[in-house]
Design a protein around this motif. Sequence first.
Motif, PDB file in Angstrom:
ATOM      1  N   PHE A   1      -0.358   5.953  -8.968  1.00 48.76           N
ATOM      2  CA  PHE A   1      -0.360   4.446  -8.397  1.00 48.76           C
ATOM      3  C   PHE A   1      -0.664   3.576  -9.562  1.00 48.76           C
ATOM      4  O   PHE A   1      -1.432   3.814 -10.274  1.00 48.76           O
ATOM      5  CB  PHE A   1      -1.225   4.346  -7.343  1.00 48.76           C
ATOM      6  CG  PHE A   1      -1.005   5.261  -6.341  1.00 48.76           C
ATOM      7  CD1 PHE A   1      -0.345   4.918  -5.098  1.00 48.76           C
ATOM      8  CD2 PHE A   1      -1.497   6.597  -6.133  1.00 48.76           C
ATOM      9  CE1 PHE A   1       0.011   5.883  -3.736  1.00 48.76           C
ATOM     10  CE2 PHE A   1      -1.333   7.519  -5.071  1.00 48.76           C
ATOM     11  CZ  PHE A   1      -0.556   7.087  -3.812  1.00 48.76           C
TER      12      PHE A   1
ATOM     13  N   TYR B   1       2.725   2.351   2.838  1.00 49.41           N
ATOM     14  CA  TYR B   1       1.571   3.070   2.678  1.00 49.41           C
ATOM     15  C   TYR B   1       0.928   3.594   4.101  1.00 49.41           C
ATOM     16  O   TYR B   1       0.756   2.337   4.745  1.00 49.41           O
ATOM     17  CB  TYR B   1       0.257   3.124   1.686  1.00 49.41           C
ATOM     18  CG  TYR B   1       0.860   2.865   0.148  1.00 49.41           C
ATOM     19  CD1 TYR B   1       2.305   3.531  -0.170  1.00 49.41           C
ATOM     20  CD2 TYR B   1       0.205   2.258  -0.674  1.00 49.41           C
ATOM     21  CE1 TYR B   1       2.446   3.589  -1.541  1.00 49.41           C
ATOM     22  CE2 TYR B   1       0.556   2.287  -1.952  1.00 49.41           C
ATOM     23  CZ  TYR B   1       1.595   2.925  -2.164  1.00 49.41           C
ATOM     24  OH  TYR B   1       2.251   3.004  -3.695  1.00 49.41           O
TER      25      TYR B   1
ATOM     26  N   TYR C   1      -5.206   0.754  -2.094  1.00 52.05           N
ATOM     27  CA  TYR C   1      -4.451   0.324  -2.913  1.00 52.05           C
ATOM     28  C   TYR C   1      -4.636  -1.181  -3.306  1.00 52.05           C
ATOM     29  O   TYR C   1      -4.729  -1.732  -4.387  1.00 52.05           O
ATOM     30  CB  TYR C   1      -2.807   0.398  -2.614  1.00 52.05           C
ATOM     31  CG  TYR C   1      -1.894  -0.086  -3.589  1.00 52.05           C
ATOM     32  CD1 TYR C   1      -1.456   0.670  -4.991  1.00 52.05           C
ATOM     33  CD2 TYR C   1      -1.125  -1.266  -3.397  1.00 52.05           C
ATOM     34  CE1 TYR C   1      -0.645   0.015  -5.854  1.00 52.05           C
ATOM     35  CE2 TYR C   1      -0.142  -1.964  -4.432  1.00 52.05           C
ATOM     36  CZ  TYR C   1      -0.293  -1.127  -5.683  1.00 52.05           C
ATOM     37  OH  TYR C   1       0.667  -1.725  -6.383  1.00 52.05           O
TER      38      TYR C   1
ATOM     39  N   GLY D   1      -6.086   0.209  -6.471  1.00 48.14           N
ATOM     40  CA  GLY D   1      -5.058   0.816  -7.249  1.00 48.14           C
ATOM     41  C   GLY D   1      -4.033  -0.317  -7.554  1.00 48.14           C
ATOM     42  O   GLY D   1      -3.557  -0.150  -8.773  1.00 48.14           O
ATOM     43  N   ARG D   2      -3.954  -1.224  -7.068  1.00 50.39           N
ATOM     44  CA  ARG D   2      -2.983  -2.520  -7.584  1.00 50.39           C
ATOM     45  C   ARG D   2      -3.390  -3.193  -8.825  1.00 50.39           C
ATOM     46  O   ARG D   2      -2.709  -3.865  -9.620  1.00 50.39           O
ATOM     47  CB  ARG D   2      -2.589  -3.314  -6.568  1.00 50.39           C
ATOM     48  CG  ARG D   2      -3.775  -4.268  -6.115  1.00 50.39           C
ATOM     49  CD  ARG D   2      -3.182  -5.274  -5.300  1.00 50.39           C
ATOM     50  NE  ARG D   2      -4.156  -6.214  -4.767  1.00 50.39           N
ATOM     51  CZ  ARG D   2      -4.112  -7.495  -4.240  1.00 50.39           C
ATOM     52  NH1 ARG D   2      -2.698  -7.874  -4.262  1.00 50.39           N
ATOM     53  NH2 ARG D   2      -5.210  -8.291  -4.030  1.00 50.39           N
TER      54      ARG D   2
END
Length: 172
Positions: free
Chosen positions: A108, A134, A142, A146-147
């Motif tokens: 990711f 997701y 995320y 994660g982003r």
Amino acid sequence: MFGKILAARRAAPVAHALRGLQILFAAAAIVALPAPQPASAQNFGAAPRLFVIKNDLGGDVGARANKITAMRNEGARVEIRGQVCYSACTMYLQLPGTCISRQTEFGFHRPSYYGVSLSPEQFEFWSQVIAMHYPPALASWYMREGRYSRSLVKISGAELIRLGVPECAASS
């Protein structure tokens, strides 16, 4: 949900390079349901198509979202069984009927345009597009962490299975 995202997207200035993807994704969001078919055209009793994903490094998020919408509409199932499933490949995880191998490594990272940073509006829009593909626990992580990663954050299939992603049956 798409309405809010698309409204925010229309209000933001858009880079020329992303304009085609945005229009393509917006059209897919609007036409998310399949057109009714006459009974003679429907394939009653047929098993859903199965796609086995092996070693997918990702790619264009808009194109992948369109592909997943089409797969969802036809009732396709996905088995992720390769060594790696990175970037846009991970968007299959919310598709009904998807299962994964505990040996697969998932990667990711932040949304970008082939490595180039996006404007804040574009970053937010594409982050939300990715996260909506997701399962809830993964989407939450995320959007929280994660982003923002420029490099791949790798998570094992075994860990995703512990988070509730279905495991594929042993292949015969």
